[in-house]
Enzyme design. Structure first.
Site, PDB file in Angstrom:
ATOM      1  N   ASP A 105       0.847  -1.198   0.000  1.00 58.84           N
ATOM      2  CA  ASP A 105       0.000   0.000   0.000  1.00 58.84           C
ATOM      3  C   ASP A 105       0.880   1.245   0.000  1.00 58.84           C
ATOM      4  O   ASP A 105       2.043   1.196   0.417  1.00 58.84           O
ATOM      5  CB  ASP A 105      -0.890   0.022   1.257  1.00 58.84           C
ATOM      6  CG  ASP A 105      -1.864  -1.138   1.279  1.00 58.84           C
ATOM      7  OD1 ASP A 105      -2.182  -1.667   0.206  1.00 58.84           O
ATOM      8  OD2 ASP A 105      -2.286  -1.511   2.390  1.00 58.84           O
TER       9      ASP A 105
HETATM   10  N1  URA Z   1      -1.051  -5.929   3.846  1.00 57.89           N
HETATM   11  C1  URA Z   1      -1.585  -4.701   3.834  1.00 57.89           C
HETATM   12  O1  URA Z   1      -2.656  -4.471   4.391  1.00 57.89           O
HETATM   13  N2  URA Z   1      -0.921  -3.724   3.197  1.00 57.89           N
HETATM   14  C2  URA Z   1       0.257  -3.926   2.573  1.00 57.89           C
HETATM   15  O2  URA Z   1       0.816  -2.981   2.011  1.00 57.89           O
HETATM   16  C3  URA Z   1       0.819  -5.211   2.607  1.00 57.89           C
HETATM   17  C4  URA Z   1       0.142  -6.204   3.252  1.00 57.89           C
END
Ligand code: URA
Length: 242
Positions: A105
């Site tokens: 993310d």
């Molecule tokens: N899980 C998440 O919620 N976000 C990420 O960036 C990676 C794994």
């Protein structure tokens, strides 16, 4: 040994599009083994032929592997019209076909593998291969045995999102802020995987950082935004263990 068309060779190395390469050849700016290149579609032996463009040597790099400590605020995409992407951070890349293996993310930090190795990426991301990914997180609330058990059993969030059994290790609890630090090991990479898992136990992820993917570990010497080439050993281990 690989035989490649000159225009593909130079396009792969970001010298220009195939038509721009054609132009360079026509203008006599490309030399092969000391002689002007005859045609843009001539075959080049990537091991033994020596290619120069405008007097500069252009070697051929078939595969590139970078480990990046992704900083928060940067998109896990190859390119984007507006936002800065993780590929923008790799300044000395040779190839134009690099991509991040899986997505973090925008606000997540940590290990991201960047390569043009499609088969390896597939092996690492395929749900069937169950490659471990370890995350460090700071989360809201007091994580305890109940959550460890829930994670170990697998989580049901809604019809669209279930999580396979995973390992939750509790590192610390801070009473003042009512937050816990944890390590979680998951085998899947669904959208917002870790955040949704904590949501399902009525918590919230406040900070998330990926520490490892399969055999590949984030070294703490890489600050957010920094990257390095994988070592040959790291590439070999990733390929053999997946
Ligand atoms: N899980 C998440 O919620 N976000 C990420 O960036 C990676 C794994």
């Amino acid at each position: 040994m690989a035989l490649l068309r000159l225009d593909k060779y130079l396009a792969d190395m970001q010298i220009g599009s195939r038509s721009e390469v054609k132009d360079l050849v026509r203008k006599g700016k490309v030399r092969i083994n000391g002689l002007p290149a005859a045609k843009a579609d001539m075959k080049i032996n990537t091991d033994s032929d020596v290619v120069y463009v405008d007097g500069q040597p252009v070697g051929y790099v078939e595969m590139e592997y970078y480990i990046l400590n992704k900083p928060a605020g940067v998109l896990s995409a190859a390119r984007d019209k507006k936002a800065q992407t993780v590929l923008d951070l790799i300044e000395d890349k040779n190839r134009k076909d690099l991509f991040p293996v899986g997505r973090l993310d925008k606000d997540t930090e940590g290990l991201l593998l960047i390569t043009n190795d499609g088969p390896l990426s597939h092996e690492l991301l395929s749900p069937k291969k169950h490659v471990d990914k370890v995350y460090y997180a700071r989360v809201q609330g007091h994580m305890a045995e109940r959550e460890v058990k829930a994670f170990a059993e697998g989580l049901y969030i809604d019809e669209e999102f279930t999580a396979l059994p995973s390992k939750l290790d509790i590192l610390s609890y801070d009473e003042k802020s009512d937050t816990s630090t944890i390590h979680v090991t998951v085998h899947e990479g669904k959208f917002h995987q870790v955040k949704r898992m904590f949501e399902s136990v009525n918590s919230e992820v406040l900070y998330l950082k990926r520490l490892s993917m399969g055999t590949l570990q984030l070294d703490e010497s890489l600050k957010p935004g920094e990257y390095r080439n994988l070592t040959e050993d790291e590439v070999m281990q990733l390929k053999s263990r997946t």
